[in-house]
Design a protein around this motif. Sequence first.
Motif, short mmCIF file in Angstrom:
data_model
loop_
_atom_site.label_atom_id
_atom_site.label_comp_id
_atom_site.label_asym_id
_atom_site.label_seq_id
_atom_site.Cartn_x
_atom_site.Cartn_y
_atom_site.Cartn_z
N TYR A 1 -23.26 44.25 14.15
CA TYR A 1 -22.34 45.30 13.73
C TYR A 1 -23.08 46.37 12.91
O TYR A 1 -24.01 46.05 12.17
CB TYR A 1 -21.23 44.75 12.83
CG TYR A 1 -20.20 43.89 13.54
CD1 TYR A 1 -19.18 44.47 14.29
CD2 TYR A 1 -20.24 42.51 13.43
CE1 TYR A 1 -18.23 43.69 14.92
CE2 TYR A 1 -19.29 41.71 14.06
CZ TYR A 1 -18.29 42.31 14.81
OH TYR A 1 -17.35 41.53 15.43
N THR A 2 -22.61 47.59 13.05
CA THR A 2 -22.99 48.66 12.14
C THR A 2 -21.79 48.93 11.24
O THR A 2 -20.67 49.07 11.73
CB THR A 2 -23.36 49.94 12.90
OG1 THR A 2 -24.46 49.67 13.78
CG2 THR A 2 -23.75 51.06 11.94
N VAL B 1 -14.60 55.76 11.84
CA VAL B 1 -15.11 54.45 12.22
C VAL B 1 -15.75 53.79 11.01
O VAL B 1 -16.67 54.34 10.40
CB VAL B 1 -16.13 54.56 13.37
CG1 VAL B 1 -16.75 53.21 13.67
CG2 VAL B 1 -15.48 55.12 14.62
N MET B 2 -15.26 52.60 10.66
CA MET B 2 -15.79 51.87 9.51
C MET B 2 -16.76 50.77 9.95
O MET B 2 -17.76 50.50 9.28
CB MET B 2 -14.64 51.24 8.71
CG MET B 2 -13.57 52.22 8.27
SD MET B 2 -14.18 53.43 7.08
CE MET B 2 -14.51 52.39 5.67
N VAL B 3 -16.43 50.11 11.06
CA VAL B 3 -17.25 49.02 11.60
C VAL B 3 -17.32 49.20 13.11
O VAL B 3 -16.31 49.50 13.75
CB VAL B 3 -16.63 47.64 11.26
CG1 VAL B 3 -17.51 46.52 11.82
CG2 VAL B 3 -16.42 47.48 9.78
N GLU B 4 -18.51 48.97 13.66
CA GLU B 4 -18.67 49.16 15.10
C GLU B 4 -19.71 48.17 15.62
O GLU B 4 -20.80 48.04 15.06
CB GLU B 4 -19.13 50.58 15.39
CG GLU B 4 -19.23 50.94 16.85
CD GLU B 4 -19.60 52.40 17.03
OE1 GLU B 4 -18.94 53.08 17.82
OE2 GLU B 4 -20.55 52.86 16.35
N MET C 1 -14.48 44.57 17.89
CA MET C 1 -15.49 45.53 18.34
C MET C 1 -15.58 46.77 17.45
O MET C 1 -16.63 47.38 17.33
CB MET C 1 -15.20 45.95 19.78
CG MET C 1 -15.25 44.82 20.79
SD MET C 1 -16.87 44.05 20.92
CE MET C 1 -17.83 45.42 21.58
N GLU C 2 -14.45 47.14 16.84
CA GLU C 2 -14.45 48.39 16.06
C GLU C 2 -13.27 48.40 15.09
O GLU C 2 -12.20 47.86 15.41
CB GLU C 2 -14.36 49.59 17.01
CG GLU C 2 -14.55 50.94 16.35
CD GLU C 2 -14.58 52.06 17.39
OE1 GLU C 2 -15.60 52.75 17.51
OE2 GLU C 2 -13.56 52.22 18.09
N VAL C 3 -13.50 48.98 13.91
CA VAL C 3 -12.44 49.19 12.93
C VAL C 3 -12.43 50.67 12.57
O VAL C 3 -13.47 51.24 12.21
CB VAL C 3 -12.66 48.34 11.65
CG1 VAL C 3 -11.56 48.62 10.64
CG2 VAL C 3 -12.72 46.86 11.99
N ILE C 4 -11.25 51.27 12.68
CA ILE C 4 -11.08 52.69 12.37
C ILE C 4 -10.02 52.83 11.29
O ILE C 4 -8.94 52.26 11.40
CB ILE C 4 -10.66 53.48 13.62
CG1 ILE C 4 -11.69 53.31 14.75
CG2 ILE C 4 -10.47 54.96 13.29
CD1 ILE C 4 -11.23 53.86 16.09
N ARG C 5 -10.35 53.58 10.25
CA ARG C 5 -9.39 53.84 9.19
C ARG C 5 -9.41 55.33 8.87
O ARG C 5 -10.47 55.92 8.71
CB ARG C 5 -9.71 53.04 7.92
CG ARG C 5 -8.75 53.31 6.76
CD ARG C 5 -9.22 52.68 5.49
NE ARG C 5 -9.00 51.25 5.49
CZ ARG C 5 -9.43 50.44 4.51
NH1 ARG C 5 -10.12 50.94 3.50
NH2 ARG C 5 -9.18 49.15 4.56
#
Length: 202
Positions: free
Chosen positions: A50-51, A171-174, A163-167
């Motif tokens: 993850y980034t 994009v917070m986590v990818e 796979m991804e978190v968007i707030r």
Amino acid sequence: MTRYAHGGRRTVVAACLLVAGMAGTGHASAADPDPQSPYVTPQVDVDVTYTIYPPHDTSEVMSQRMRWSASRMMQRVDPANASTYMITDYHAGTLTVVNPGQKIKTVIPAPGAANVQMGQRAQGTWLRTGVSKVAGIPCALWQTQDTDQRSSEICYTDDGVMMEVIRDGKVMVEASSVTRTPQDESVFAVPSGLKELHAAHP
């Protein structure tokens, strides 16, 4: 949802990637053609890099590796450029922070351990908003609320890999790479001979 903080807290908080966005679990059929919520626990062994992007516009970007054993219900998180790593045992309900360089470990309760169960979808308020593709892998976008009641959008694969978190549109986590492969038991073994430190309480 797990919050991604600055400084020392990030190291421990990073171990909670698996339960990001989780609001408990509820029964649902794996064959449900129109699920009302996603799997938020990987249903297979997986190795994900993850980034993690900071909440503010800085160049302080983190990378970390998360490995998950479905049969053992165990997770290991290795932040990049750090010797410290985290092993979470969801059966035992513990998160162990391992510092092999200093030969110490710290054991704390695993965040969200009661909510991590195989073969069950998340309960709570979830709204499927579409589909996406992250690191070349299709995933479904789900809108939910974190523990601060802030709206977030999380992309999960059909078998529960985040796979991804968007707030707030950011994009917070990818995920940058995903490998579904059996994870050896040794990956999740806490080294012997470590001195145990007690976690500090705020």
